[in-house]
Design a protein around this motif. Structure first.
Motif, PDB file in Angstrom:
ATOM      1  N   ASP A  18       5.653   4.797  -6.991  1.00  0.00           N
ATOM      2  CA  ASP A  18       6.134   3.558  -7.601  1.00  0.00           C
ATOM      3  C   ASP A  18       5.236   2.426  -7.126  1.00  0.00           C
ATOM      4  O   ASP A  18       5.124   2.173  -5.914  1.00  0.00           O
ATOM      5  CB  ASP A  18       7.579   3.274  -7.181  1.00  0.00           C
ATOM      6  CG  ASP A  18       8.521   4.403  -7.564  1.00  0.00           C
ATOM      7  OD1 ASP A  18       8.363   4.955  -8.668  1.00  0.00           O
ATOM      8  OD2 ASP A  18       9.414   4.727  -6.757  1.00  0.00           O
ATOM      9  N   THR A  19       4.582   1.751  -8.067  1.00  0.00           N
ATOM     10  CA  THR A  19       3.633   0.718  -7.699  1.00  0.00           C
ATOM     11  C   THR A  19       4.240  -0.664  -7.871  1.00  0.00           C
ATOM     12  O   THR A  19       5.023  -0.909  -8.793  1.00  0.00           O
ATOM     13  CB  THR A  19       2.345   0.836  -8.527  1.00  0.00           C
ATOM     14  OG1 THR A  19       2.666   0.918  -9.913  1.00  0.00           O
ATOM     15  CG2 THR A  19       1.575   2.088  -8.123  1.00  0.00           C
ATOM     16  N   GLU A  26       2.885  -7.581 -14.226  1.00  0.00           N
ATOM     17  CA  GLU A  26       2.028  -6.438 -14.482  1.00  0.00           C
ATOM     18  C   GLU A  26       1.885  -5.613 -13.215  1.00  0.00           C
ATOM     19  O   GLU A  26       1.994  -6.124 -12.108  1.00  0.00           O
ATOM     20  CB  GLU A  26       0.635  -6.919 -14.938  1.00  0.00           C
ATOM     21  CG  GLU A  26       0.657  -7.737 -16.211  1.00  0.00           C
ATOM     22  CD  GLU A  26       1.063  -6.915 -17.419  1.00  0.00           C
ATOM     23  OE1 GLU A  26       0.816  -5.694 -17.398  1.00  0.00           O
ATOM     24  OE2 GLU A  26       1.633  -7.487 -18.357  1.00  0.00           O
ATOM     25  N   SER A  27       1.618  -4.337 -13.379  1.00  0.00           N
ATOM     26  CA  SER A  27       1.385  -3.501 -12.208  1.00  0.00           C
ATOM     27  C   SER A  27       0.167  -3.998 -11.458  1.00  0.00           C
ATOM     28  O   SER A  27      -0.808  -4.453 -12.057  1.00  0.00           O
ATOM     29  CB  SER A  27       1.157  -2.049 -12.642  1.00  0.00           C
ATOM     30  OG  SER A  27       0.665  -1.289 -11.571  1.00  0.00           O
ATOM     31  N   LYS A  28       0.206  -3.915 -10.131  1.00  0.00           N
ATOM     32  CA  LYS A  28      -0.943  -4.283  -9.325  1.00  0.00           C
ATOM     33  C   LYS A  28      -2.100  -3.325  -9.544  1.00  0.00           C
ATOM     34  O   LYS A  28      -3.233  -3.640  -9.240  1.00  0.00           O
ATOM     35  CB  LYS A  28      -0.583  -4.279  -7.838  1.00  0.00           C
ATOM     36  CG  LYS A  28       0.101  -5.546  -7.366  1.00  0.00           C
ATOM     37  CD  LYS A  28       0.124  -5.569  -5.864  1.00  0.00           C
ATOM     38  CE  LYS A  28       0.643  -6.910  -5.365  1.00  0.00           C
ATOM     39  NZ  LYS A  28       0.591  -7.010  -3.916  1.00  0.00           N
ATOM     40  N   ARG A  29      -1.796  -2.138 -10.029  1.00  0.00           N
ATOM     41  CA  ARG A  29      -2.845  -1.143 -10.197  1.00  0.00           C
ATOM     42  C   ARG A  29      -3.742  -1.507 -11.376  1.00  0.00           C
ATOM     43  O   ARG A  29      -3.287  -1.862 -12.439  1.00  0.00           O
ATOM     44  CB  ARG A  29      -2.256   0.241 -10.401  1.00  0.00           C
ATOM     45  CG  ARG A  29      -1.409   0.701  -9.229  1.00  0.00           C
ATOM     46  CD  ARG A  29      -1.085   2.161  -9.351  1.00  0.00           C
ATOM     47  NE  ARG A  29      -2.274   2.969  -9.190  1.00  0.00           N
ATOM     48  CZ  ARG A  29      -2.313   4.265  -9.512  1.00  0.00           C
ATOM     49  NH1 ARG A  29      -1.266   4.845 -10.014  1.00  0.00           N
ATOM     50  NH2 ARG A  29      -3.417   4.960  -9.329  1.00  0.00           N
ATOM     51  N   ARG A  34      -4.660  -0.886  -6.117  1.00  0.00           N
ATOM     52  CA  ARG A  34      -3.249  -0.726  -5.827  1.00  0.00           C
ATOM     53  C   ARG A  34      -2.898  -1.678  -4.704  1.00  0.00           C
ATOM     54  O   ARG A  34      -3.746  -2.396  -4.185  1.00  0.00           O
ATOM     55  CB  ARG A  34      -2.940   0.720  -5.419  1.00  0.00           C
ATOM     56  CG  ARG A  34      -3.857   1.277  -4.329  1.00  0.00           C
ATOM     57  CD  ARG A  34      -3.354   2.604  -3.806  1.00  0.00           C
ATOM     58  NE  ARG A  34      -3.212   3.589  -4.846  1.00  0.00           N
ATOM     59  CZ  ARG A  34      -4.184   4.388  -5.267  1.00  0.00           C
ATOM     60  NH1 ARG A  34      -5.387   4.288  -4.754  1.00  0.00           N
ATOM     61  NH2 ARG A  34      -3.972   5.272  -6.208  1.00  0.00           N
ATOM     62  N   ALA A  35      -1.630  -1.700  -4.346  1.00  0.00           N
ATOM     63  CA  ALA A  35      -1.209  -2.517  -3.208  1.00  0.00           C
ATOM     64  C   ALA A  35      -1.917  -2.028  -1.945  1.00  0.00           C
ATOM     65  O   ALA A  35      -2.466  -0.934  -1.896  1.00  0.00           O
ATOM     66  CB  ALA A  35       0.308  -2.424  -3.042  1.00  0.00           C
ATOM     67  N   ILE A  69       5.002  -3.818  -2.000  1.00  0.00           N
ATOM     68  CA  ILE A  69       4.688  -2.601  -1.266  1.00  0.00           C
ATOM     69  C   ILE A  69       4.956  -1.401  -2.168  1.00  0.00           C
ATOM     70  O   ILE A  69       6.044  -1.285  -2.735  1.00  0.00           O
ATOM     71  CB  ILE A  69       5.541  -2.504   0.017  1.00  0.00           C
ATOM     72  CG1 ILE A  69       5.280  -3.691   0.937  1.00  0.00           C
ATOM     73  CG2 ILE A  69       5.280  -1.183   0.747  1.00  0.00           C
ATOM     74  CD1 ILE A  69       6.281  -3.821   2.067  1.00  0.00           C
ATOM     75  N   ASP A  70       3.995  -0.519  -2.297  1.00  0.00           N
ATOM     76  CA  ASP A  70       4.191   0.696  -3.096  1.00  0.00           C
ATOM     77  C   ASP A  70       5.099   1.676  -2.344  1.00  0.00           C
ATOM     78  O   ASP A  70       5.293   1.561  -1.133  1.00  0.00           O
ATOM     79  CB  ASP A  70       2.858   1.375  -3.394  1.00  0.00           C
ATOM     80  CG  ASP A  70       1.996   0.588  -4.385  1.00  0.00           C
ATOM     81  OD1 ASP A  70       2.472  -0.432  -4.911  1.00  0.00           O
ATOM     82  OD2 ASP A  70       0.850   1.005  -4.614  1.00  0.00           O
TER      83      ASP A  70
END
Length: 216
Positions: A18-19, A26-29, A34-35, A69-70
């Motif tokens: 889970d990101t 929006e997703s950090k990825r 990534r985080a 935090i992922d």
């Protein structure tokens, strides 16, 4: 955003990553981006239908990703009386360490004991949080003994437990933690934290937030 991950090793271990979301939703990825930090989450007993979709794990993941935090939630491979399951957790941590600057470890019930034992051999972890751990899974997977190792390594540790828990043998873990000066926190609840999953998730995230660089 969530992705399926296959954890390398000699066992069939699958996980959900889970990101965290950025401020814009929006997703950090972005490709490989990534985080900077992740918490590896260990599920409860697989022979008691424990799996990575456990309510306590998903609540913790939701609270962690809200803080940037992922969270990597994994399922154990074939049942191996706590031995293979501990190996699965260590392999999941190895996967995380290769990809993130800071890694924490969390587990619930059986998974909490697995998390403590795994963390005791991982001096670089940013922290470990155990929810309703049982004292021992087998002669070699011993949460009480692991606490001494965690203190020696200087790994930040917190034990969360339920005062009405009649399922897990949690008392020896809490007693030893308090003797060692390890932080403990009680919930007025049963072993399954019925109706308290969101509270549990926020408590877990509040522990990891400052240690993993997440938003407060």
């Amino acid at each position: 955003m969530s992705d399926t991950v296959l954890i390398p090793g000699g066992r069939d271990v699958r996980a959900t990553l889970d990101t965290a979301a950025s401020d814009g939703g929006e997703s950090k990825r972005d490709g490989d981006a990534r985080a900077d930090a992740v918490v590896v989450a260990c599920p409860p007993h697989p022979q008691q239908r424990g799996h990575r979709g456990d309510e306590r794990l998903t609540a913790a993941s939701d609270a962690l990703t809200d803080r940037g935090i992922d969270c990597l939630r994994f399922d154990y491979g074939d049942w191996d009386e706590g031995y293979g399951e501990s190996t699965d957790a260590d392999n999941a941590v190895s996967w995380a360490v290769e990809r993130y600057e800071r890694v924490g470890l969390f587990g619930f019930s059986f998974g909490a004991t697995v998390a403590l034992v795994t963390a005791a051999s991982r001096p670089g972890l940013a922290g470990v949080c155990a929810l309703a751990p049982t004292a021992r899974l087998n002669p070699d997977v011993d949460a009480v003994a692991a606490l001494d190792g965690l203190v020696d390594l200087g790994v930040p540790t917190r034990i969360l437990y339920a005062t009405r828990d009649s399922t897990a043998d949690w008392e020896p873990v809490v007693e030893r933690a308090e003797e060692l000066g390890v932080e403990t926190q009680a919930f007025e609840s049963d072993h399954f934290f019925v109706g308290r999953a969101a509270d549990v998730g926020e408590t877990v995230a509040a522990f990891f937030g400052p240690r993993l660089g997440g938003d407060m």
